[in-house]
Motif scaffolding. Structure first.
Motif, PDB file in Angstrom:
ATOM      1  N   VAL A 108       0.840  -1.194   0.000  1.00  0.00           N
ATOM      2  CA  VAL A 108       0.000   0.000   0.000  1.00  0.00           C
ATOM      3  C   VAL A 108       0.878   1.248   0.000  1.00  0.00           C
ATOM      4  CG1 VAL A 108      -1.743   1.301   1.286  1.00  0.00           C
ATOM      5  CG2 VAL A 108      -1.917  -1.178   1.126  1.00  0.00           C
ATOM      6  N   ALA A 109       1.935   1.234   0.787  1.00  0.00           N
ATOM      7  CA  ALA A 109       2.843   2.378   0.858  1.00  0.00           C
ATOM      8  C   ALA A 109       3.491   2.649  -0.500  1.00  0.00           C
ATOM      9  CB  ALA A 109       3.907   2.132   1.915  1.00  0.00           C
ATOM     10  N   VAL A 141       3.916   6.713  -0.209  1.00  0.00           N
ATOM     11  CA  VAL A 141       4.138   7.219   1.150  1.00  0.00           C
ATOM     12  C   VAL A 141       4.965   6.175   1.888  1.00  0.00           C
ATOM     13  CG1 VAL A 141       2.030   8.618   1.268  1.00  0.00           C
ATOM     14  CG2 VAL A 141       1.971   6.241   2.029  1.00  0.00           C
ATOM     15  N   SER A 142       5.376   6.489   3.107  1.00  0.00           N
ATOM     16  CA  SER A 142       6.166   5.523   3.863  1.00  0.00           C
ATOM     17  C   SER A 142       5.253   4.454   4.476  1.00  0.00           C
ATOM     18  CB  SER A 142       6.952   6.227   4.976  1.00  0.00           C
ATOM     19  OG  SER A 142       6.069   6.668   5.986  1.00  0.00           O
ATOM     20  N   GLN A 143       5.857   3.318   4.759  1.00  0.00           N
ATOM     21  CA  GLN A 143       5.123   2.226   5.381  1.00  0.00           C
ATOM     22  C   GLN A 143       4.618   2.648   6.762  1.00  0.00           C
ATOM     23  OE1 GLN A 143       7.277  -1.432   5.415  1.00  0.00           O
ATOM     24  NE2 GLN A 143       5.664  -2.574   6.449  1.00  0.00           N
ATOM     25  N   GLU A 174       0.792   2.603   8.416  1.00  0.00           N
ATOM     26  CA  GLU A 174       0.491   2.005   9.723  1.00  0.00           C
ATOM     27  C   GLU A 174      -0.207   3.001  10.642  1.00  0.00           C
ATOM     28  OE1 GLU A 174       4.379   0.760  10.919  1.00  0.00           O
ATOM     29  OE2 GLU A 174       4.390  -0.971   9.569  1.00  0.00           O
ATOM     30  N   ARG A 175       0.202   4.262  10.579  1.00  0.00           N
ATOM     31  CA  ARG A 175      -0.418   5.278  11.436  1.00  0.00           C
ATOM     32  C   ARG A 175      -1.868   5.552  11.014  1.00  0.00           C
ATOM     33  NH1 ARG A 175       3.359  10.195  11.681  1.00  0.00           N
ATOM     34  NH2 ARG A 175       1.907  10.862  13.308  1.00  0.00           N
ATOM     35  N   TYR A 176      -2.150   5.509   9.716  1.00  0.00           N
ATOM     36  CA  TYR A 176      -3.541   5.657   9.256  1.00  0.00           C
ATOM     37  C   TYR A 176      -4.385   4.466   9.693  1.00  0.00           C
ATOM     38  CZ  TYR A 176      -3.032   9.806   6.347  1.00  0.00           C
ATOM     39  OH  TYR A 176      -2.846  11.086   5.913  1.00  0.00           O
ATOM     40  N   VAL A 177      -3.819   3.266   9.598  1.00  0.00           N
ATOM     41  CA  VAL A 177      -4.538   2.051   9.997  1.00  0.00           C
ATOM     42  C   VAL A 177      -4.926   2.112  11.471  1.00  0.00           C
ATOM     43  CG1 VAL A 177      -4.276  -0.442  10.339  1.00  0.00           C
ATOM     44  CG2 VAL A 177      -3.594   0.594   8.176  1.00  0.00           C
ATOM     45  N   ASP A 229      -3.648  15.647  -2.011  1.00  0.00           N
ATOM     46  CA  ASP A 229      -3.192  14.756  -3.080  1.00  0.00           C
ATOM     47  C   ASP A 229      -3.235  13.292  -2.642  1.00  0.00           C
ATOM     48  OD1 ASP A 229      -1.063  15.368  -1.299  1.00  0.00           O
ATOM     49  OD2 ASP A 229       0.404  14.638  -2.757  1.00  0.00           O
ATOM     50  N   LEU A 230      -2.877  13.009  -1.395  1.00  0.00           N
ATOM     51  CA  LEU A 230      -2.957  11.638  -0.875  1.00  0.00           C
ATOM     52  C   LEU A 230      -4.413  11.201  -0.739  1.00  0.00           C
ATOM     53  CD1 LEU A 230      -1.695   9.067   0.273  1.00  0.00           C
ATOM     54  CD2 LEU A 230      -1.611  10.198   2.500  1.00  0.00           C
ATOM     55  N   ALA A 231      -5.282  12.107  -0.307  1.00  0.00           N
ATOM     56  CA  ALA A 231      -6.705  11.776  -0.184  1.00  0.00           C
ATOM     57  C   ALA A 231      -7.292  11.395  -1.545  1.00  0.00           C
ATOM     58  CB  ALA A 231      -7.472  12.956   0.412  1.00  0.00           C
ATOM     59  N   ALA A 232      -6.910  12.117  -2.595  1.00  0.00           N
ATOM     60  CA  ALA A 232      -7.408  11.811  -3.941  1.00  0.00           C
ATOM     61  C   ALA A 232      -6.901  10.452  -4.420  1.00  0.00           C
ATOM     62  CB  ALA A 232      -6.988  12.906  -4.919  1.00  0.00           C
ATOM     63  N   ARG A 233      -5.595  10.179  -4.202  1.00  0.00           N
ATOM     64  CA  ARG A 233      -5.045   8.871  -4.601  1.00  0.00           C
ATOM     65  C   ARG A 233      -5.705   7.744  -3.830  1.00  0.00           C
ATOM     66  NH1 ARG A 233       0.143  11.488  -4.210  1.00  0.00           N
ATOM     67  NH2 ARG A 233       0.556  10.343  -2.303  1.00  0.00           N
TER      68      ARG A 233
END
Length: 185
Positions: free
Chosen positions: A41-42, A47-49, A53-56, A66-70
């Motif tokens: 996923v990273a 983005v970094s792994q 993990e912090r989002y999870v 930009d990350l939200a759109a991806r």
């Protein structure tokens, strides 16, 4: 992505039985489950792994735009694959697809006929064989021009020739200057 590809994807997404996750943590957990790990996923989201993990764990709640759109694009691309496949199959075998467009349409015909291009707003039900061709070409990675050619051929047969009942000498349909395009199943 392309205008035709996005339109076909949006039409299939209308068949979803449940909404896709909207919160960043839920989207990230879904992608981790689908791709079987945070590393994949990273790499996909660039983005970094550790960020994944912090989002999870819901330590980060709001992603950058930009990350939200991806993130949203990747979740929607993988959401309910069986429902998506059934909707495409049904359109390609029994129901067909409806195209709603506002574009410049004209045709090539023998001398003496009125073949002037003009802006037309059409809502036309295309038969299942054209729906199947559009979906198959889109799945195979066809360009916007190729999908536009299939749609032009379908409009030639269904709208201009009315299934062979008129304009039999029509040679080619020009489908250009698209202002609006939407598909519906």
């Amino acid at each position: 992505m392309s205008l035709f590809g996005n339109g076909l994807d949006a039409a299939v997404q209308k068949a979803f039985t449940r909404p896709a996750p909207k919160i960043a943590g839920a989207q990230m957990r879904y992608l981790v489950k689908q791709l079987k790990g945070t590393k994949a996923v990273a790499q996909m989201l660039r983005v970094s792994q550790r960020t994944v993990e912090r989002y999870v764990k819901n330590e980060i709640k709001r992603p950058r735009p930009d990350l939200a759109a991806r993130l949203e694009r990747e979740v929607k691309a993988r959401w309910q694959p069986q429902v998506r496949a059934r909707a495409r199959q049904k359109a390609a075998t029994t129901d067909g697809i409806v195209i709603d467009t506002r574009a410049r349409l004209g045709y090539t015909a023998p001398i003496g006929s009125t073949d002037q291009d003009r802006i037309r707003h059409l809502t036309v039900a295309l038969p299942p064989q054209y729906a199947g061709r559009l979906f198959d070409a889109h799945q195979a990675g066809a360009t916007d021009q190729q999908l536009q050619g299939i749609a032009a051929e379908a409009l030639k047969e269904v709208y201009f020739q009315d299934g062979g009942r008129r304009a039999g000498s029509l040679e080619e349909v020009r489908f250009t200057d698209i202002e609006h395009l939407e598909f519906d199943l």
